[in-house]
Design a protein around this motif. Structure first.
Motif, PDB file in Angstrom:
ATOM      1  N   LEU A   1       1.031  -1.100   0.014  1.00  0.00           N
ATOM      2  CA  LEU A   1      -0.053   0.138  -0.095  1.00  0.00           C
ATOM      3  C   LEU A   1       0.840   1.228  -0.011  1.00  0.00           C
ATOM      4  O   LEU A   1       0.761   2.133  -0.606  1.00  0.00           O
ATOM      5  N   ARG A   2       1.962   1.233   0.644  1.00  0.00           N
ATOM      6  CA  ARG A   2       2.917   2.339   0.669  1.00  0.00           C
ATOM      7  C   ARG A   2       3.455   2.396  -0.614  1.00  0.00           C
ATOM      8  O   ARG A   2       3.975   3.606  -0.850  1.00  0.00           O
ATOM      9  N   ILE A   3       3.837   1.380  -1.344  1.00  0.00           N
ATOM     10  CA  ILE A   3       4.709   1.665  -2.650  1.00  0.00           C
ATOM     11  C   ILE A   3       3.306   2.305  -3.545  1.00  0.00           C
ATOM     12  O   ILE A   3       3.886   3.100  -4.280  1.00  0.00           O
ATOM     13  N   LYS A   4       2.410   1.936  -3.300  1.00  0.00           N
ATOM     14  CA  LYS A   4       1.151   2.366  -4.263  1.00  0.00           C
ATOM     15  C   LYS A   4       1.124   4.046  -3.964  1.00  0.00           C
ATOM     16  O   LYS A   4       0.836   4.821  -4.866  1.00  0.00           O
ATOM     17  N   GLU A   5       0.910   4.074  -2.702  1.00  0.00           N
ATOM     18  CA  GLU A   5       1.024   5.716  -2.148  1.00  0.00           C
ATOM     19  C   GLU A   5       1.910   6.438  -2.505  1.00  0.00           C
ATOM     20  O   GLU A   5       1.855   7.807  -2.671  1.00  0.00           O
ATOM     21  N   ARG A   6       3.113   5.754  -2.764  1.00  0.00           N
ATOM     22  CA  ARG A   6       4.208   6.761  -3.280  1.00  0.00           C
ATOM     23  C   ARG A   6       4.254   6.792  -4.667  1.00  0.00           C
ATOM     24  O   ARG A   6       5.071   7.521  -5.383  1.00  0.00           O
ATOM     25  N   GLY A   7       3.236   6.288  -5.281  1.00  0.00           N
ATOM     26  CA  GLY A   7       3.019   6.559  -6.904  1.00  0.00           C
ATOM     27  C   GLY A   7       3.764   5.477  -7.606  1.00  0.00           C
ATOM     28  O   GLY A   7       4.426   5.518  -9.035  1.00  0.00           O
ATOM     29  N   GLN A   8       4.414   4.460  -6.882  1.00  0.00           N
ATOM     30  CA  GLN A   8       5.133   3.555  -7.718  1.00  0.00           C
ATOM     31  C   GLN A   8       4.273   2.142  -7.861  1.00  0.00           C
ATOM     32  O   GLN A   8       5.070   1.263  -8.385  1.00  0.00           O
ATOM     33  N   ALA A   9       3.269   2.060  -7.817  1.00  0.00           N
ATOM     34  CA  ALA A   9       2.199   1.054  -8.237  1.00  0.00           C
ATOM     35  C   ALA A   9       0.900   1.524  -8.476  1.00  0.00           C
ATOM     36  O   ALA A   9       0.374   2.511  -7.921  1.00  0.00           O
ATOM     37  N   GLU A  10       0.246   1.011  -9.448  1.00  0.00           N
ATOM     38  CA  GLU A  10      -1.047   1.457  -9.701  1.00  0.00           C
ATOM     39  C   GLU A  10      -2.106   0.820  -8.885  1.00  0.00           C
ATOM     40  O   GLU A  10      -3.293   1.404  -8.951  1.00  0.00           O
ATOM     41  N   GLU A  11      -1.873  -0.421  -8.587  1.00  0.00           N
ATOM     42  CA  GLU A  11      -3.110  -1.353  -8.121  1.00  0.00           C
ATOM     43  C   GLU A  11      -2.507  -2.259  -7.007  1.00  0.00           C
ATOM     44  O   GLU A  11      -1.414  -2.760  -7.253  1.00  0.00           O
ATOM     45  N   VAL A  12      -3.140  -2.499  -6.161  1.00  0.00           N
ATOM     46  CA  VAL A  12      -2.675  -3.566  -5.274  1.00  0.00           C
ATOM     47  C   VAL A  12      -3.727  -4.704  -5.045  1.00  0.00           C
ATOM     48  O   VAL A  12      -4.845  -4.413  -4.708  1.00  0.00           O
ATOM     49  N   ILE A  13      -3.511  -5.789  -5.402  1.00  0.00           N
ATOM     50  CA  ILE A  13      -4.400  -7.138  -5.355  1.00  0.00           C
ATOM     51  C   ILE A  13      -4.076  -7.925  -4.270  1.00  0.00           C
ATOM     52  O   ILE A  13      -2.763  -8.227  -4.140  1.00  0.00           O
TER      53      ILE A  13
END
Lengths: 312, 245
Positions: free
Chosen positions: B44-56
């Motif tokens: 989730l933190r990786i996504k929040e840093r803009g480094q992932a689009e989606e977490v499944i």
């Protein structure tokens, strides 16, 4: 065919004692033929040490510049490539073995037995589950090799005095290039190694600060002991994480263990269950550590430790 | 993609059934495996840093695992996949299932806990990396991502090891990677509307691996009760009597 292969753990120059403990586990399996494989940039010294362990039949010495750091992605295909000659593939249940062996097991298409603590027969073993709150006996199905890690705290190191032959082998796989070692940061390397020291002095949250931990280092030095810590002390930042003793840290079996200012959470107790004698020093007489300690002393550690140091 | 395992909650003191056939799980609180929760938090933190689009998030087992998937969605995952299996599965079969999901979803990172606190196997992530033929960074305590490379600090016996791996890759979380967020009530409500796909293991075409047979279960051997001493002098003399000093 019954033949065991042990993957040696080493730092490039010295064979880790975990390998000699894995050998003891292997010898309990009733298989006469036990080989040790050493993957290293320059394996001669380590292979020589492995050849001196009693009970080793052969040492396979595999040299490769890209073996300088034990990366699972590089080593697992090597292990799988020679596994066909063996009925058992074993490694110590250290971070080295835990990282490498499941990757090799998957390439061989078999499940792994993790953390063998007791050998019943060549394919039947006891292992801890639920953080050591239960023990399961598992049997490996016929039709595939036994791939297993050995819980080093459950087995004494094999003696020296052996004289196995050393055979040089060539690497079978190549570096996939996608995994690169950068660095390793350890403690200063002072004092004996926590995993194998005969005496360990551990401190807990009651130490209160990083500075106060000096009292633990002082006692350890006096005793020639390694320093350990509870998870609470590590989480509080008193000491680096590699000193953590417990289910999620190191599982150790010293002859003498001092738990100082450690209450005795189950996850800590799991890490010291196989210690010879446990001494607990804590100001709380109700602390759970006293339920498993062989010798308990209730009192203020900041008074007791200096007194103890003087008495030694 | 984060794999979540449903396990007996870590606060429960498990007991072996009196007939040695297993561990008592009836009426016991079940939770997401704590290491998997840490893996999800990091994703989730990786996504929040803009480094992932989606977490499944994905899980395997009976319909009960959907509870843990809903918790994962409430923490912030975007959608969930439930692979139905009959009974518990062992690490190699789990890795084969995850590989099928990876082939479908093409994630940049497959994130798992380093081990499940029920069987304590510590295998599935490494096995998945082998089958996927991709890098692995196990026991991660810090993850930095830049230009398709993850630089990972790993908790190893010697201290902290840093490795750099090309993505896509498998990461497994250690305890100190992060502290997972608490789930808030509105997020639980919101999670009910997020997508949760269920499919059978057979539909994925996964061949189950030969399993280890659990012969019997027993409680751990108990350490004998100890002795209290009154003074440092008495402690030292006891240790000397035992030949330890």
């Amino acid at each position: 065919m019954s033949r065991i292969l042990i993957i040696a753990e080493h730092d490039g120059t010295t064979l880790n004692v975990a390998t000699a403990k894995t050998l003891t586990g292997a010898r309990a399996m009733g298989v006469d033929d036990i080989d040790v494989v050493v993957f290293a940039a320059d394996p001669a010294a380590v292979a020589g040490q492995a050849a001196e362990l009693a009970g080793v039949s052969r040492v396979l010495s595999v040299a490769g510049a890209d073996f300088e750091h034990p990366l699972a992605a590089r080593l697992a295909p090597e292990v799988a490539a020679i596994a066909g000659d063996y009925s058992h593939i074993l490694a110590p249940s250290t971070t080295f073995g835990k990282d490498l062996l499941p990757r090799a097991a998957a390439l061989m298409g078999v499940n792994q037995v993790s953390d063998i603590m007791e050998v019943i027969d060549a394919r039947t073993f006891k292992r801890p589950i639920y953080a050591g709150n239960a023990i399961v006996t598992v049997r490996v199905p016929e039709g595939g090799p036994v791939v297993a890690t050995i819980r080093t705290a459950s087995f004494a190191a094999s003696d020296g005095g052996g004289s196995a032959s050393v055979e040089e082998r060539q690497p079978q796989a190549s570096d996939p290039g996608h995994t690169r070692f950068v660095k390793v940061e350890g403690s200063d390397g002072e004092g004996p190694d926590l995993s194998s020291a005969p005496i360990v002095v551990s401190g807990g949250r009651a130490l209160g600060s990083s500075d106060n931990f000096a009292i633990i280092y002082g006692l350890a030095k006096k005793l020639g002991a390694a320093v350990g810590a509870s998870r609470a002390a590590v989480d509080a930042g008193y000491v680096p994480n590699e000193l953590q003793v417990g289910q999620t840290g190191k599982i150790i079996a010293p002859d003498l263990y001092f738990a100082i200012g450690i209450s005795g959470a189950i996850q800590h107790l799991t890490g010291i269950k196989d210690a010879g004698t446990i001494v607990a020093i804590n100001k709380d007489a109700e602390a759970p550590i006293f339920e498993i300690a062989d010798l308990g002393l209730v009192g203020d550690l900041f008074e007791i430790i200096p007194e103890l140091e003087k008495a030694l | 993609m984060v794999a979540l395992k449903r396990v007996v909650d870590y606060n429960v003191r498990v007991r072996v059934k009196s007939d040695g056939s297993g561990v008592e799980t009836d009426g016991v609180k079940m939770s997401i495996n704590p290491f998997d929760e840490i893996a999800l938090e990091e994703a989730l933190r990786i996504k929040e840093r803009g480094q992932a689009e989606e977490v499944i998030v994905c899980s395997m087992g009976s319909a009960d695992v959907q509870q843990q998937l809903r918790t994962g969605l409430a923490m912030g995952a975007d959608r969930a996949i439930h692979v139905e299996t009959s009974g518990a599965i062992q690490p190699l079969t789990a890795a084969r299932i995850l590989l099928k999901l990876i082939e479908k979803e093409q994630p940049g990172i497959a994130f798992l806990g380093k081990q499940a606190i029920d069987d304590d196997c510590n295998q599935t992530g490494q096995m998945l990396a082998a089958l996927w033929d991709r890098p692995q960074a196990t026991f991660a305590s810090k993850v930095d991502i830049e230009n398709g490379t993850a630089t990972v600090k790993r908790e190893v016996d010697a201290g902290l090891e840093t490795i750099a791996i090309d993505l896509p890759a498998v990461l497994t979380s250690d305890l100190r990677l992060n502290e997972p967020r608490f789930v808030k009530l509105p997020d639980i409500m919101k999670a009910k509307r997020k997508s949760l796909d269920a499919m059978a293991m057979d539909e994925l075409g996964v061949e189950p691996a030969a399993e280890l047979e659990a012969v019997s279960f027993e409680p751990p051997p108990k350490r004998g009760g100890g002795k209290m001493v009154e003074s440092v002098d008495q402690l030292v003399s006891e240790l000397k009597n035992k030949g330890l000093l």
